[in-house]
Motif scaffolding. Structure first.
Motif, PDB file in Angstrom:
ATOM      1  N   LEU A  83       0.941  -1.063   0.065  1.00 29.82           N
ATOM      2  CA  LEU A  83      -0.068  -0.065   0.002  1.00 29.82           C
ATOM      3  C   LEU A  83       0.926   1.245   0.101  1.00 29.82           C
ATOM      4  O   LEU A  83       1.823   1.407   0.727  1.00 29.82           O
ATOM      5  CB  LEU A  83      -1.011   0.047   1.254  1.00 29.82           C
ATOM      6  CG  LEU A  83      -1.819  -1.240   1.361  1.00 29.82           C
ATOM      7  CD1 LEU A  83      -2.688  -1.009   2.827  1.00 29.82           C
ATOM      8  CD2 LEU A  83      -2.796  -1.422   0.326  1.00 29.82           C
ATOM      9  N   ILE A  84       0.574   2.199  -0.851  1.00 29.72           N
ATOM     10  CA  ILE A  84       1.260   3.376  -0.840  1.00 29.72           C
ATOM     11  C   ILE A  84       0.172   4.681  -0.848  1.00 29.72           C
ATOM     12  O   ILE A  84      -1.015   4.318  -0.958  1.00 29.72           O
ATOM     13  CB  ILE A  84       2.165   3.920  -1.961  1.00 29.72           C
ATOM     14  CG1 ILE A  84       1.264   3.619  -3.433  1.00 29.72           C
ATOM     15  CG2 ILE A  84       3.201   2.978  -2.243  1.00 29.72           C
ATOM     16  CD1 ILE A  84       1.966   4.130  -4.734  1.00 29.72           C
ATOM     17  N   ALA A  85       0.517   5.756  -0.434  1.00 30.09           N
ATOM     18  CA  ALA A  85      -0.455   7.039  -0.163  1.00 30.09           C
ATOM     19  C   ALA A  85       0.142   8.300  -0.247  1.00 30.09           C
ATOM     20  O   ALA A  85       1.451   8.417  -0.274  1.00 30.09           O
ATOM     21  CB  ALA A  85      -1.245   6.857   1.032  1.00 30.09           C
ATOM     22  N   ASP A  86      -0.432   9.288  -0.734  1.00 29.91           N
ATOM     23  CA  ASP A  86      -0.126  10.587  -0.712  1.00 29.91           C
ATOM     24  C   ASP A  86       0.617  10.870   0.267  1.00 29.91           C
ATOM     25  O   ASP A  86      -0.100  10.847   1.543  1.00 29.91           O
ATOM     26  CB  ASP A  86      -1.302  11.492  -1.183  1.00 29.91           C
ATOM     27  CG  ASP A  86      -0.968  13.058  -1.365  1.00 29.91           C
ATOM     28  OD1 ASP A  86       0.166  13.380  -0.822  1.00 29.91           O
ATOM     29  OD2 ASP A  86      -1.411  13.609  -2.196  1.00 29.91           O
ATOM     30  N   PRO A  87       1.894  11.569   0.259  1.00 29.14           N
ATOM     31  CA  PRO A  87       2.561  11.988   1.505  1.00 29.14           C
ATOM     32  C   PRO A  87       1.896  13.031   2.377  1.00 29.14           C
ATOM     33  O   PRO A  87       1.925  12.800   3.698  1.00 29.14           O
ATOM     34  CB  PRO A  87       3.734  12.543   0.943  1.00 29.14           C
ATOM     35  CG  PRO A  87       3.937  11.943  -0.394  1.00 29.14           C
ATOM     36  CD  PRO A  87       2.651  11.503  -0.956  1.00 29.14           C
ATOM     37  N   LYS A  88       1.027  13.701   1.774  1.00 24.44           N
ATOM     38  CA  LYS A  88       0.149  14.828   2.609  1.00 24.44           C
ATOM     39  C   LYS A  88      -0.721  14.022   3.725  1.00 24.44           C
ATOM     40  O   LYS A  88      -1.081  14.402   4.565  1.00 24.44           O
ATOM     41  CB  LYS A  88      -0.656  15.631   1.594  1.00 24.44           C
ATOM     42  CG  LYS A  88       0.178  16.572   0.870  1.00 24.44           C
ATOM     43  CD  LYS A  88      -0.757  17.700   0.323  1.00 24.44           C
ATOM     44  CE  LYS A  88       0.057  18.470  -0.551  1.00 24.44           C
ATOM     45  NZ  LYS A  88      -0.023  17.536  -2.114  1.00 24.44           N
ATOM     46  N   ILE A  89      -1.259  12.761   3.010  1.00 30.49           N
ATOM     47  CA  ILE A  89      -2.484  12.105   3.863  1.00 30.49           C
ATOM     48  C   ILE A  89      -1.591  11.389   4.952  1.00 30.49           C
ATOM     49  O   ILE A  89      -2.090  11.329   6.027  1.00 30.49           O
ATOM     50  CB  ILE A  89      -2.784  11.070   2.987  1.00 30.49           C
ATOM     51  CG1 ILE A  89      -4.072  11.717   2.244  1.00 30.49           C
ATOM     52  CG2 ILE A  89      -3.770   9.912   3.656  1.00 30.49           C
ATOM     53  CD1 ILE A  89      -4.766  10.998   0.947  1.00 30.49           C
ATOM     54  N   ASN A 107       9.611   8.220   7.282  1.00 31.97           N
ATOM     55  CA  ASN A 107       8.500   7.266   6.969  1.00 31.97           C
ATOM     56  C   ASN A 107       8.340   7.600   5.547  1.00 31.97           C
ATOM     57  O   ASN A 107       8.114   6.981   4.540  1.00 31.97           O
ATOM     58  CB  ASN A 107       7.475   7.166   7.797  1.00 31.97           C
ATOM     59  CG  ASN A 107       7.765   6.056   8.892  1.00 31.97           C
ATOM     60  OD1 ASN A 107       8.090   4.790   8.705  1.00 31.97           O
ATOM     61  ND2 ASN A 107       7.679   6.287  10.155  1.00 31.97           N
ATOM     62  N   ILE A 108       7.836   9.006   5.252  1.00 32.45           N
ATOM     63  CA  ILE A 108       7.426   9.501   4.133  1.00 32.45           C
ATOM     64  C   ILE A 108       8.820   9.220   2.965  1.00 32.45           C
ATOM     65  O   ILE A 108       8.591   8.640   1.825  1.00 32.45           O
ATOM     66  CB  ILE A 108       7.138  11.039   4.021  1.00 32.45           C
ATOM     67  CG1 ILE A 108       5.747  10.797   4.720  1.00 32.45           C
ATOM     68  CG2 ILE A 108       6.970  11.182   2.631  1.00 32.45           C
ATOM     69  CD1 ILE A 108       4.877  12.187   5.009  1.00 32.45           C
ATOM     70  N   TRP A 109      10.030   9.584   3.747  1.00 27.40           N
ATOM     71  CA  TRP A 109      11.292   9.508   2.829  1.00 27.40           C
ATOM     72  C   TRP A 109      11.228   7.808   2.163  1.00 27.40           C
ATOM     73  O   TRP A 109      11.764   7.738   0.977  1.00 27.40           O
ATOM     74  CB  TRP A 109      12.390   9.763   3.552  1.00 27.40           C
ATOM     75  CG  TRP A 109      13.725   9.562   2.776  1.00 27.40           C
ATOM     76  CD1 TRP A 109      14.274  10.138   1.779  1.00 27.40           C
ATOM     77  CD2 TRP A 109      14.232   8.430   2.794  1.00 27.40           C
ATOM     78  NE1 TRP A 109      15.050   9.595   1.349  1.00 27.40           N
ATOM     79  CE2 TRP A 109      15.425   8.281   1.772  1.00 27.40           C
ATOM     80  CE3 TRP A 109      14.305   7.155   3.547  1.00 27.40           C
ATOM     81  CZ2 TRP A 109      16.350   7.186   1.871  1.00 27.40           C
ATOM     82  CZ3 TRP A 109      15.225   6.112   3.580  1.00 27.40           C
ATOM     83  CH2 TRP A 109      16.210   6.103   2.670  1.00 27.40           C
TER      84      TRP A 109
END
Ligand code: ADP
Ligand code: MG
Length: 152
Positions: A83-89, A107-109
């Motif tokens: 699963l991936i998601a938009d970093p803003k979320i 984590n976003i990195w």
């Protein structure tokens, strides 16, 4: 079959793993909990996470299960759901969870750098961008993918 649900914190692993297990009639497995119970890993207060060694992945997993963990894809499984998601979320969800700025950034990195995805080479996996998708939609996408596997 054994299905691993992986991705960075906040992406929705626990939510999706539980919903998928329920829909398939599979067992939900909290891998992090099993590792902590069995191996009692040390906690790294600087990085604010447990120190999990490779040999701590030696955990017996029953068949017909959905395994929830950012390490689940390292087990011997039949399918990995990444699963991936938009970093803003992710940022918003991890802020709500009280994560520090550095832990959110780290984590976003990791997602942007493709750390988990690099560990999926040679495995059967489906990558799902969960941004703006509700839980049912994501679960149905996984089940549709599994049904195409059956026909192969
Ligand atoms: P993880 O186990 O990967 O850390 P969680 O399953 O705990 O992620 O989800 C993080 C937060 O995002 C929770 O508050 C959860 O309710 C919410 N969430 C998860 N998936 C979705 C989704 N598809 N749509 C909306 N909110 C979601
Ligand atoms: Mg979780």
């Amino acid at each position: 079959m054994k299905i691993a649900i992986t991705g960075i914190p906040g992406v929705g692993k626990t939510t999706i793993a539980k919903a998928l297990a329920k829909k398939l009639g599979y067992q939900y497995i909290d891998l992090n909990k099993l590792i902590i119970e069995k191996y009692k890993p040390k906690y790294d207060w600087f990085y604010d996470s447990y120190i999990i060694e490779d040999d701590m992945l030696n955990i017996e997993i029953p068949d017909n299960s959905v395994i929830d963990s950012h390490l689940s894809h390292l087990l011997d499984v039949d399918l990995v759901v990444y699963l991936i998601a938009d970093p803003k979320i992710i940022e918003q969800r991890l802020k709500e969870r009280g994560y520090s700025f550095s832990k959110i950034f780290e984590n976003i990195w990791a997602q942007t750098a493709g750390i988990i995805e690099s560990e999926l080479v040679g495995k059967k996996y489906i990558k799902i961008d969960v941004t703006n998708k509700d839980v049912d939609t994501i679960v149905n996408q996984i089940i549709d993918y599994i049904s195409t596997l059956d026909k192969k």
